[in-house]
Design an enzyme around this catalytic site. Structure first.
Site, short mmCIF file in Angstrom:
data_model
loop_
_atom_site.label_atom_id
_atom_site.label_comp_id
_atom_site.label_asym_id
_atom_site.label_seq_id
_atom_site.Cartn_x
_atom_site.Cartn_y
_atom_site.Cartn_z
CB SER A 74 -3.91 -7.65 4.13
OG SER A 74 -3.85 -6.44 3.46
CD GLN A 134 -9.32 -4.52 -6.28
OE1 GLN A 134 -10.10 -5.05 -5.50
NE2 GLN A 134 -8.26 -3.86 -5.87
CG HIS A 174 -1.84 -1.04 1.41
ND1 HIS A 174 -1.71 -2.05 2.33
CD2 HIS A 174 -3.00 -1.30 0.75
CE1 HIS A 174 -2.74 -2.86 2.25
NE2 HIS A 174 -3.53 -2.46 1.29
N GLY A 197 -2.99 -1.73 -7.33
CA GLY A 197 -1.86 -2.63 -7.53
C GLY A 197 -2.15 -3.67 -8.61
O1 PAF Z 1 -8.00 -3.87 -3.02
C1 PAF Z 1 -8.65 -3.48 -2.02
O2 PAF Z 1 -8.10 -3.24 -0.95
C2 PAF Z 1 -10.15 -3.29 -2.13
O3 PAF Z 1 -10.70 -4.23 -3.00
C3 PAF Z 1 -10.56 -1.86 -2.55
C4 PAF Z 1 -10.07 -1.52 -3.93
C5 PAF Z 1 -10.02 -0.87 -1.54
C6 PAF Z 1 -12.09 -1.75 -2.55
O4 PAF Z 1 -12.64 -2.05 -1.31
#
Ligand code: PAF
Length: 274
Positions: free
Chosen positions: A183, A150, A34, A144
């Site tokens: 995580s 995603q 992050h 990422g």
């Molecule tokens: O990748 C994540 O941490 C989550 O899917 C996001 C993009 C913050 C949406 O809740």
């Protein structure tokens, strides 16, 4: 840094910003992965908004929302040091109401691979990311490459809904051994951490084959499965194009090689863009 918890406070805080806004949405429990998104967004924009929101709608029935790691105090410190301007930390009731109008993941690309393993996950994900992008008024939003599907779906949503934001794809961050940061890595013990390296090793083996001229997806996947024998359960190995359509042959410059496997308790993901 201003910490805001309501939509009104966020809109008020944004009034103090003029110029490009970079935005990094997160679910907290911030790690080096992050941080690298946050640092890139900091470098590339005049202002920086980060959100921490553990989004309930992207958790499936068998996935334990309550067990998701929460580290608010440490996260606030990290964001302060990283010179975040606004940290948005809403409660669920701020983000959702009953009987919402909702968008969902596309029928085909949203329901393969991760979408097949976690039915409904991407519906909830696009729902919250649309809300967060709209709220942030970001010029650039950072995601990422590790969560490649995603990222592809968010890019498609922004395209399909003509949203005025640039989606920035950021490189995967790995530990010194090569394990992609996540995580979920906190759930791995030392022995499992070593076995988890078989994911990145399988991607290295695949890349080696491609570099040697092999294009056939089935041949490459077979080799990956051989390398993955240390994982407890391989959920999938796949080779898709950058929009997540399946490929029969690797297309250099347009392919992603993916692996998802369980090692110990957690599901781990990794991929490489070829
Ligand atoms: O990748 C994540 O941490 C989550 O899917 C996001 C993009 C913050 C949406 O809740």
């Amino acid at each position: 840094m201003i910490i805001v918890k309501t939509i009104e406070a966020l809109q008020e805080a944004k009034k103090t910003l003029s110029g490009d806004i970079g935005f990094v949405p997160t679910m907290g429990a911030l790690h080096q992965g992050h941080l690298s998104l946050i640092q890139q967004a900091r470098r590339e924009n005049e202002h920086l908004i980060v959100s921490i929101f553990v989004n309930p709608t992207q958790f499936g029935e068998n996935e334990d929302l309550d067990a998701y790691p929460r580290k608010d105090d440490a996260d606030i410190k990290i964001c302060t040091v990283a010179k975040v301007d606004i940290l948005f930390m809403p409660e669920i009731s701020v983000m959702y109401e009953d009987d919402e109008l909702s968008i969902g993941a596309p029928a085909r690309r949203g329901y393969v691979l991760e979408g097949e393993k976690r039915p409904g996950h991407f519906d909830g994900m696009v729902q919250v990311v649309m809300k967060l992008l709209n709220l942030s008024s970001a010029s650039n939003a950072y995601f990422g490459k590790k969560d490649a599907q995603q990222l592809a779906l968010i890019s498609q949503m922004v395209k399909n809904y003509f949203m005025p934001v640039n989606i920035v794809a950021c490189e995967i961050v790995r530990d010194e051994m090569g394990l992609a940061l996540s995580s979920r890595n906190v759930y791995l013990n030392e022995e499992e951490k070593v076995r988890a390296l078989s994911l990145s090793s399988s991607l290295k083996a695949a890349t080696k084959l491609v570099m040697a001229g092999e294009k056939n997806v089935e041949v490459i996947k077979k080799e990956m499965l051989n390398v993955l024998d240390l994982a407890d359960e391989v959920e999938y190995v796949a080779i898709v194009d950058r929009t997540f359509s399946a490929l029969k042959e690797v297309e250099i410059g347009n392919s992603i090689i993916l692996v998802a496997a369980k090692v110990g308790k957690p599901r781990l993901l990794d991929n490489i863009w070829i």
